[in-house]
Design a protein around this motif. Sequence first.
Motif, PDB file in Angstrom:
ATOM      1  N   TYR A 115       0.844  -1.188   0.000  1.00 47.40           N
ATOM      2  CA  TYR A 115       0.000   0.000   0.000  1.00 47.40           C
ATOM      3  C   TYR A 115       0.879   1.236   0.000  1.00 47.40           C
ATOM      4  CZ  TYR A 115      -4.114  -2.846   1.132  1.00 47.40           C
ATOM      5  OH  TYR A 115      -5.142  -3.773   1.097  1.00 47.40           O
ATOM      6  N   THR A 116       0.478   2.236  -0.748  1.00 45.40           N
ATOM      7  CA  THR A 116       1.177   3.517  -0.785  1.00 45.40           C
ATOM      8  C   THR A 116       0.153   4.647  -0.806  1.00 45.40           C
ATOM      9  OG1 THR A 116       1.318   3.372  -3.198  1.00 45.40           O
ATOM     10  CG2 THR A 116       3.254   2.642  -1.933  1.00 45.40           C
ATOM     11  N   ILE A 117       0.647   5.858  -0.589  1.00 52.28           N
ATOM     12  CA  ILE A 117      -0.198   7.052  -0.589  1.00 52.28           C
ATOM     13  C   ILE A 117       0.206   7.945  -1.755  1.00 52.28           C
ATOM     14  CG2 ILE A 117      -0.850   9.129   0.685  1.00 52.28           C
ATOM     15  CD1 ILE A 117      -0.425   7.613   3.251  1.00 52.28           C
ATOM     16  N   ILE A 118      -0.778   8.412  -2.500  1.00 50.02           N
ATOM     17  CA  ILE A 118      -0.528   9.328  -3.604  1.00 50.02           C
ATOM     18  C   ILE A 118      -1.319  10.603  -3.372  1.00 50.02           C
ATOM     19  CG2 ILE A 118      -0.052   7.465  -5.227  1.00 50.02           C
ATOM     20  CD1 ILE A 118      -2.865   7.883  -6.382  1.00 50.02           C
ATOM     21  N   MET A 119      -0.872  11.693  -4.015  1.00 52.05           N
ATOM     22  CA  MET A 119      -1.542  12.984  -3.898  1.00 52.05           C
ATOM     23  C   MET A 119      -1.999  13.445  -5.276  1.00 52.05           C
ATOM     24  SD  MET A 119       0.844  14.990  -1.124  1.00 52.05           S
ATOM     25  CE  MET A 119       2.356  14.661  -2.029  1.00 52.05           C
ATOM     26  N   PHE A 120      -3.160  14.093  -5.322  1.00 58.35           N
ATOM     27  CA  PHE A 120      -3.739  14.582  -6.566  1.00 58.35           C
ATOM     28  C   PHE A 120      -3.465  16.091  -6.670  1.00 58.35           C
ATOM     29  CE2 PHE A 120      -5.857  10.640  -5.923  1.00 58.35           C
ATOM     30  CZ  PHE A 120      -6.203  10.163  -7.176  1.00 58.35           C
ATOM     31  N   LYS A 121      -2.553  16.435  -7.580  1.00 61.62           N
ATOM     32  CA  LYS A 121      -2.208  17.844  -7.776  1.00 61.62           C
ATOM     33  C   LYS A 121      -3.092  18.519  -8.815  1.00 61.62           C
ATOM     34  CE  LYS A 121       2.646  17.241  -6.494  1.00 61.62           C
ATOM     35  NZ  LYS A 121       4.063  17.424  -6.915  1.00 61.62           N
ATOM     36  N   THR A 122      -3.828  17.748  -9.567  1.00 66.63           N
ATOM     37  CA  THR A 122      -4.734  18.305 -10.577  1.00 66.63           C
ATOM     38  C   THR A 122      -6.154  17.855 -10.280  1.00 66.63           C
ATOM     39  OG1 THR A 122      -4.461  16.444 -12.102  1.00 66.63           O
ATOM     40  CG2 THR A 122      -2.870  18.253 -12.284  1.00 66.63           C
ATOM     41  N   GLY A 123      -7.099  18.431 -11.006  1.00 65.45           N
ATOM     42  CA  GLY A 123      -8.509  18.099 -10.801  1.00 65.45           C
ATOM     43  C   GLY A 123      -9.083  17.249 -11.901  1.00 65.45           C
ATOM     44  N   SER A 124      -8.259  16.381 -12.508  1.00 69.75           N
ATOM     45  CA  SER A 124      -8.749  15.555 -13.619  1.00 69.75           C
ATOM     46  C   SER A 124      -9.753  14.508 -13.169  1.00 69.75           C
ATOM     47  CB  SER A 124      -7.569  14.881 -14.328  1.00 69.75           C
ATOM     48  OG  SER A 124      -6.884  14.022 -13.421  1.00 69.75           O
ATOM     49  N   MET A 125      -9.781  14.206 -11.840  1.00 69.15           N
ATOM     50  CA  MET A 125     -10.736  13.218 -11.332  1.00 69.15           C
ATOM     51  C   MET A 125     -11.883  13.860 -10.565  1.00 69.15           C
ATOM     52  SD  MET A 125     -10.174  10.198 -12.372  1.00 69.15           S
ATOM     53  CE  MET A 125     -11.269   9.341 -11.259  1.00 69.15           C
ATOM     54  N   ASP A 126     -12.077  15.186 -10.714  1.00 71.69           N
ATOM     55  CA  ASP A 126     -13.234  15.850 -10.103  1.00 71.69           C
ATOM     56  C   ASP A 126     -14.519  15.313 -10.731  1.00 71.69           C
ATOM     57  OD1 ASP A 126     -11.767  17.399  -8.390  1.00 71.69           O
ATOM     58  OD2 ASP A 126     -11.653  19.120  -9.736  1.00 71.69           O
ATOM     59  N   PRO A 127     -15.606  15.220  -9.979  1.00 67.32           N
ATOM     60  CA  PRO A 127     -15.734  15.500  -8.539  1.00 67.32           C
ATOM     61  C   PRO A 127     -15.491  14.281  -7.652  1.00 67.32           C
ATOM     62  CG  PRO A 127     -17.899  15.105  -9.461  1.00 67.32           C
ATOM     63  CD  PRO A 127     -16.916  14.934 -10.605  1.00 67.32           C
ATOM     64  N   THR A 128     -15.149  13.136  -8.253  1.00 66.97           N
ATOM     65  CA  THR A 128     -14.948  11.932  -7.443  1.00 66.97           C
ATOM     66  C   THR A 128     -13.789  12.111  -6.479  1.00 66.97           C
ATOM     67  OG1 THR A 128     -15.736  10.615  -9.315  1.00 66.97           O
ATOM     68  CG2 THR A 128     -14.590   9.444  -7.540  1.00 66.97           C
ATOM     69  N   ILE A 129     -12.648  12.549  -7.002  1.00 68.32           N
ATOM     70  CA  ILE A 129     -11.470  12.811  -6.171  1.00 68.32           C
ATOM     71  C   ILE A 129     -11.014  14.234  -6.495  1.00 68.32           C
ATOM     72  CG2 ILE A 129      -9.161  12.052  -5.509  1.00 68.32           C
ATOM     73  CD1 ILE A 129      -9.825   9.294  -6.534  1.00 68.32           C
ATOM     74  N   PRO A 130     -11.345  15.214  -5.660  1.00 71.10           N
ATOM     75  CA  PRO A 130     -11.009  16.607  -5.974  1.00 71.10           C
ATOM     76  C   PRO A 130      -9.500  16.866  -5.924  1.00 71.10           C
ATOM     77  CG  PRO A 130     -12.710  16.450  -4.267  1.00 71.10           C
ATOM     78  CD  PRO A 130     -12.131  15.093  -4.428  1.00 71.10           C
ATOM     79  N   GLN A 131      -9.126  17.983  -6.483  1.00 68.25           N
ATOM     80  CA  GLN A 131      -7.731  18.410  -6.438  1.00 68.25           C
ATOM     81  C   GLN A 131      -7.307  18.659  -4.985  1.00 68.25           C
ATOM     82  OE1 GLN A 131      -7.018  21.989  -8.619  1.00 68.25           O
ATOM     83  NE2 GLN A 131      -4.801  21.984  -8.272  1.00 68.25           N
ATOM     84  N   GLY A 132      -6.083  18.246  -4.634  1.00 62.07           N
ATOM     85  CA  GLY A 132      -5.593  18.381  -3.267  1.00 62.07           C
ATOM     86  C   GLY A 132      -5.952  17.216  -2.367  1.00 62.07           C
ATOM     87  N   SER A 133      -6.515  16.161  -2.937  1.00 59.06           N
ATOM     88  CA  SER A 133      -6.859  14.982  -2.136  1.00 59.06           C
ATOM     89  C   SER A 133      -5.671  14.039  -2.043  1.00 59.06           C
ATOM     90  CB  SER A 133      -8.053  14.252  -2.753  1.00 59.06           C
ATOM     91  OG  SER A 133      -9.174  15.093  -2.868  1.00 59.06           O
ATOM     92  N   ILE A 134      -5.771  13.092  -1.113  1.00 54.70           N
ATOM     93  CA  ILE A 134      -4.824  11.992  -1.030  1.00 54.70           C
ATOM     94  C   ILE A 134      -5.592  10.695  -1.208  1.00 54.70           C
ATOM     95  CG2 ILE A 134      -3.279  13.266   0.517  1.00 54.70           C
ATOM     96  CD1 ILE A 134      -4.299  11.362   2.777  1.00 54.70           C
ATOM     97  N   ALA A 135      -4.881   9.669  -1.646  1.00 55.60           N
ATOM     98  CA  ALA A 135      -5.515   8.378  -1.848  1.00 55.60           C
ATOM     99  C   ALA A 135      -4.551   7.279  -1.452  1.00 55.60           C
ATOM    100  CB  ALA A 135      -5.955   8.199  -3.294  1.00 55.60           C
ATOM    101  N   VAL A 136      -5.106   6.202  -0.929  1.00 56.35           N
ATOM    102  CA  VAL A 136      -4.334   5.003  -0.614  1.00 56.35           C
ATOM    103  C   VAL A 136      -4.555   4.022  -1.759  1.00 56.35           C
ATOM    104  CG1 VAL A 136      -4.011   3.104   0.990  1.00 56.35           C
ATOM    105  CG2 VAL A 136      -4.564   5.377   1.851  1.00 56.35           C
ATOM    106  N   VAL A 137      -3.437   3.566  -2.362  1.00 56.61           N
ATOM    107  CA  VAL A 137      -3.520   2.653  -3.504  1.00 56.61           C
ATOM    108  C   VAL A 137      -2.859   1.332  -3.143  1.00 56.61           C
ATOM    109  CG1 VAL A 137      -3.623   4.496  -5.196  1.00 56.61           C
ATOM    110  CG2 VAL A 137      -1.397   3.640  -4.464  1.00 56.61           C
ATOM    111  N   HIS A 138      -3.376   0.274  -3.730  1.00 53.98           N
ATOM    112  CA  HIS A 138      -2.893  -1.091  -3.478  1.00 53.98           C
ATOM    113  C   HIS A 138      -2.435  -1.702  -4.787  1.00 53.98           C
ATOM    114  CE1 HIS A 138      -3.890  -5.501  -2.361  1.00 53.98           C
ATOM    115  NE2 HIS A 138      -2.625  -5.227  -2.074  1.00 53.98           N
TER     116      HIS A 138
END
Length: 234
Positions: free
Chosen positions: A93-116
């Motif tokens: 598992y790792t943590i990533i950060m979203f610097k852009t809003g390409s996944m708005d509105p599901t994952i807004p800009q400035g969010s973090i996500a845990v990926v597997h």
Amino acid sequence: MAPAPRAVWTSAPVYIPASDAPTMPIPMVPLPPATDSTPTESLSVESLSVESHAVRPATRSLGSRLVDWGLNILAVFGVVCIALTVLAFVGNYTIIMFKTGSMDPTIPQGSIAVVHEIPASEVKVGDIITVDRGVGLKPITHRAIAVERLGGGEVQIEMQGDANPNPDPVPYRVSTVRKVVWHAPGLAKQIVWLSNPYVLGAITLGAALLVLWAFWPKSNTGRREDENVHLSRS
């Protein structure tokens, strides 16, 4: 004229029976004389007040309680960090950060996500995944809109951001991907701030000083003056 009978004193006790039944004599045990040399103990009201005050538990100061709270917070934070570290190494598992809003509105800009990390063959249409685009290019996280299995563990995936009107220019040919399992908005700035070396140094120094203060040997010179006066009087 016969002489009058004289009274004869004897050390043996004389018993007068209450009835005609025979009685047994009870030995007489002499009591020691009372003297003034027998020590006596007396407790004054002042000494009792001193003793009761001495056994009373001392009220903890606000500083001590704040130190305890701080140590508890540090302990919980340490346990969480250890658990996340073990989870990252064991479960990939790792943590990533979203610097852009390409996944708005599901994952807004400035969010973090845990990926597997999972095999690419397990990807399904609709999954939000992160793929590596090659040397010199940053990974991209978009939604899978088409999945084609090529064999040998390789998969060709077509992706598109939820906020983008068109799919990505080219599909991605990968064998492993990282699937988003959890995300939280607005935490990217806090993580970037905490990753600052000066902030990390200040937090580490503050935690070290807090632990040092908590375990520093306490002196016995902090007793109240009125207690010393009462004890000297007693």
